[in-house]
Design an enzyme around this catalytic site. Structure first.
Site, PDB file in Angstrom:
ATOM      1  N   GLU A  12       0.756  -1.150   0.026  1.00 57.87           N
ATOM      2  CA  GLU A  12      -0.201   0.078   0.002  1.00 57.87           C
ATOM      3  C   GLU A  12       0.889   1.387   0.052  1.00 57.87           C
ATOM      4  O   GLU A  12       0.405   2.508  -0.458  1.00 57.87           O
ATOM      5  CB  GLU A  12      -0.992  -0.107   1.281  1.00 57.87           C
ATOM      6  CG  GLU A  12      -2.147  -1.069   1.125  1.00 57.87           C
ATOM      7  CD  GLU A  12      -2.795  -1.399   2.373  1.00 57.87           C
ATOM      8  OE1 GLU A  12      -3.993  -1.823   2.217  1.00 57.87           O
ATOM      9  OE2 GLU A  12      -2.225  -1.235   3.427  1.00 57.87           O
ATOM     10  N   GLY A  78     -12.516  -4.700   1.404  1.00 58.63           N
ATOM     11  CA  GLY A  78     -13.512  -5.478   0.800  1.00 58.63           C
ATOM     12  C   GLY A  78     -14.991  -4.772   0.930  1.00 58.63           C
ATOM     13  O   GLY A  78     -15.259  -4.086   1.644  1.00 58.63           O
ATOM     14  N   MET A 172      -9.425  -3.539   8.459  1.00 59.56           N
ATOM     15  CA  MET A 172      -8.938  -3.949   9.317  1.00 59.56           C
ATOM     16  C   MET A 172      -8.112  -2.949  10.230  1.00 59.56           C
ATOM     17  O   MET A 172      -7.398  -3.272  11.096  1.00 59.56           O
ATOM     18  CB  MET A 172      -7.949  -5.224   9.224  1.00 59.56           C
ATOM     19  CG  MET A 172      -8.649  -6.365   8.419  1.00 59.56           C
ATOM     20  SD  MET A 172      -7.747  -8.015   8.184  1.00 59.56           S
ATOM     21  CE  MET A 172      -7.283  -8.376   9.858  1.00 59.56           C
ATOM     22  N   GLU A 173      -7.871  -1.661   9.703  1.00 59.60           N
ATOM     23  CA  GLU A 173      -7.279  -0.558  10.409  1.00 59.60           C
ATOM     24  C   GLU A 173      -7.871   0.592  10.599  1.00 59.60           C
ATOM     25  O   GLU A 173      -7.688   1.449  11.405  1.00 59.60           O
ATOM     26  CB  GLU A 173      -6.067  -0.467   9.582  1.00 59.60           C
ATOM     27  CG  GLU A 173      -4.877  -1.625   9.508  1.00 59.60           C
ATOM     28  CD  GLU A 173      -5.411  -2.344   8.182  1.00 59.60           C
ATOM     29  OE1 GLU A 173      -6.120  -2.023   7.494  1.00 59.60           O
ATOM     30  OE2 GLU A 173      -4.840  -3.583   8.285  1.00 59.60           O
ATOM     31  N   ASP A 196     -11.697  -6.853  -2.952  1.00 59.43           N
ATOM     32  CA  ASP A 196     -12.577  -8.023  -2.878  1.00 59.43           C
ATOM     33  C   ASP A 196     -13.800  -7.661  -2.646  1.00 59.43           C
ATOM     34  O   ASP A 196     -14.426  -6.568  -2.108  1.00 59.43           O
ATOM     35  CB  ASP A 196     -11.940  -8.958  -2.132  1.00 59.43           C
ATOM     36  CG  ASP A 196     -11.557  -8.402  -0.519  1.00 59.43           C
ATOM     37  OD1 ASP A 196     -10.681  -7.987  -0.443  1.00 59.43           O
ATOM     38  OD2 ASP A 196     -12.637  -8.428  -0.035  1.00 59.43           O
TER      39      ASP A 196
HETATM   40  N1  SAH Z   1      -2.450 -11.508   2.284  1.00 58.13           N
HETATM   41  C1  SAH Z   1      -1.977 -10.876   3.844  1.00 58.13           C
HETATM   42  C2  SAH Z   1      -3.231 -10.894   4.649  1.00 58.13           C
HETATM   43  C3  SAH Z   1      -4.258  -9.651   4.070  1.00 58.13           C
HETATM   44  S1  SAH Z   1      -5.532  -9.222   5.388  1.00 58.13           S
HETATM   45  C4  SAH Z   1      -0.914 -12.086   4.101  1.00 58.13           C
HETATM   46  O1  SAH Z   1      -1.068 -12.963   4.049  1.00 58.13           O
HETATM   47  O2  SAH Z   1      -0.074 -11.197   4.767  1.00 58.13           O
HETATM   48  C5  SAH Z   1      -6.239  -8.017   4.467  1.00 58.13           C
HETATM   49  C6  SAH Z   1      -5.541  -6.528   4.328  1.00 58.13           C
HETATM   50  O3  SAH Z   1      -6.527  -5.777   3.423  1.00 58.13           O
HETATM   51  C7  SAH Z   1      -6.009  -5.701   5.679  1.00 58.13           C
HETATM   52  O4  SAH Z   1      -4.883  -4.755   5.791  1.00 58.13           O
HETATM   53  C8  SAH Z   1      -7.471  -5.099   5.515  1.00 58.13           C
HETATM   54  O5  SAH Z   1      -7.515  -3.661   5.877  1.00 58.13           O
HETATM   55  C9  SAH Z   1      -7.596  -5.113   4.009  1.00 58.13           C
HETATM   56  N2  SAH Z   1      -8.805  -6.006   3.403  1.00 58.13           N
HETATM   57  C10 SAH Z   1      -9.031  -5.982   2.317  1.00 58.13           C
HETATM   58  N3  SAH Z   1     -10.078  -6.934   2.152  1.00 58.13           N
HETATM   59  C11 SAH Z   1     -10.330  -7.318   3.344  1.00 58.13           C
HETATM   60  C12 SAH Z   1     -11.616  -8.088   3.792  1.00 58.13           C
HETATM   61  N4  SAH Z   1     -12.536  -8.769   2.935  1.00 58.13           N
HETATM   62  N5  SAH Z   1     -11.898  -8.206   5.233  1.00 58.13           N
HETATM   63  C13 SAH Z   1     -10.731  -7.490   5.949  1.00 58.13           C
HETATM   64  N6  SAH Z   1      -9.921  -6.809   5.493  1.00 58.13           N
HETATM   65  C14 SAH Z   1      -9.804  -6.701   4.200  1.00 58.13           C
END
Ligand code: SAH
Length: 229
Positions: A12, A78, A172-173, A196
């Site tokens: 990001e 998302g 998530m933030e 997504d």
């Molecule tokens: N692929 C990463 C984990 C990603 S967690 C790994 O394995 O290291 C998802 C991140 O994108 C978080 O920072 C959150 O803010 C955002 N995000 C995007 N889609 C999301 C969803 N469906 N639910 C929660 N957070 C989502």
């Protein structure tokens, strides 16, 4: 003026670091903070790592250690609102914590005593974002973003969050950054590009679109800086 730009994941902030080209690096409390200048603005840029706790630490450090006077968050989310397609932008008008639950004591979801369910974003930064969207001919949805320490890949959970908080997107933030900025009286702006739809395909979709959506969001934020300069 000192402006913080933060993301949660390296993907990001990478487009931002590429855009600014040169910067100084400071390591603090397990994170790297990149400082640079842009059109007379002093910038501090960092990614926090995923989730509310790390995001709070980074937002607080950017303000209390680096002296940031405004904070812009750029990242991916998302979609809940079906209008939002992959790559579309949403600016939070207000944020809430969907996983904060002391309803056993009669409180609403997302509420703790002396707090509030929703924290409003700064109106003047939202107004700047609208102008930038017009100038870039980009559609920008304004709506509620719900935050929790959970990657949502489940239609039922997504629907519950959408109905309970009237939320348009989830991540998530954002809300934890909002709590920190509100407490420290720093205007903030949370921008997300959709990666997504928080449904059973969310994991695959996220992996496929993380980079392209993160770039969309970062490009928009750099245009906002032109207005702040
Ligand atoms: N692929 C990463 C984990 C990603 S967690 C790994 O394995 O290291 C998802 C991140 O994108 C978080 O920072 C959150 O803010 C955002 N995000 C995007 N889609 C999301 C969803 N469906 N639910 C929660 N957070 C989502």
């Amino acid at each position: 003026m000192k402006v913080a730009i933060m993301g949660a994941m390296v993907e990001e902030i990478e487009p931002l670091l590429e855009f600014f080209g040169t910067y100084e690096t400071t390591e603090l409390a397990g994170n790297k903070y990149y400082t640079t200048e842009y059109k007379g603005l002093e910038l501090v840029i960092a990614y926090s790592k995923i989730g509310k706790v790390f995001a709070s630490l980074t937002a607080s450090t950017m303000i209390q250690h680096f002296g940031a006077e405004k904070l812009l968050f750029s990242g991916v989310a998302g979609a809940i609102n079906p209008q939002l397609q992959i790559g579309d932008l949403i600016a939070a008008t207000a944020l809430c914590q969907h996983d904060l639950d002391i309803t056993a004591f009669g409180h609403p979801y997302g509420f703790v005593p002396e707090g509030s369910v929703f924290i409003d974003s700064d109106k003047s930064l939202l107004a700047i974002a609208k102008e930038v969207a017009g100038e870039m001919d980009k559609s920008l949805l304004e709506g509620v973003i719900a935050t929790g320490d959970q990657f949502v890949a489940d239609e039922a959970r997504k629907d519950w969050i959408g109905e309970t908080f009237k939320a348009d997107a989830l991540e998530m933030e954002g809300a934890s950054v909002a709590v920190v900025c509100d407490a420290l009286d720093v205007p903030f702006f949370i921008l997300r590009a959709i990666s997504d739809s928080a449904d059973m395909d969310a994991g695959f979709s996220f992996e496929e679109f993380l980079q392209s959506s993160a770039k969309e969001s970062a490009a928009f934020v750099t245009k906002m800086l032109d207005r702040l300069a």
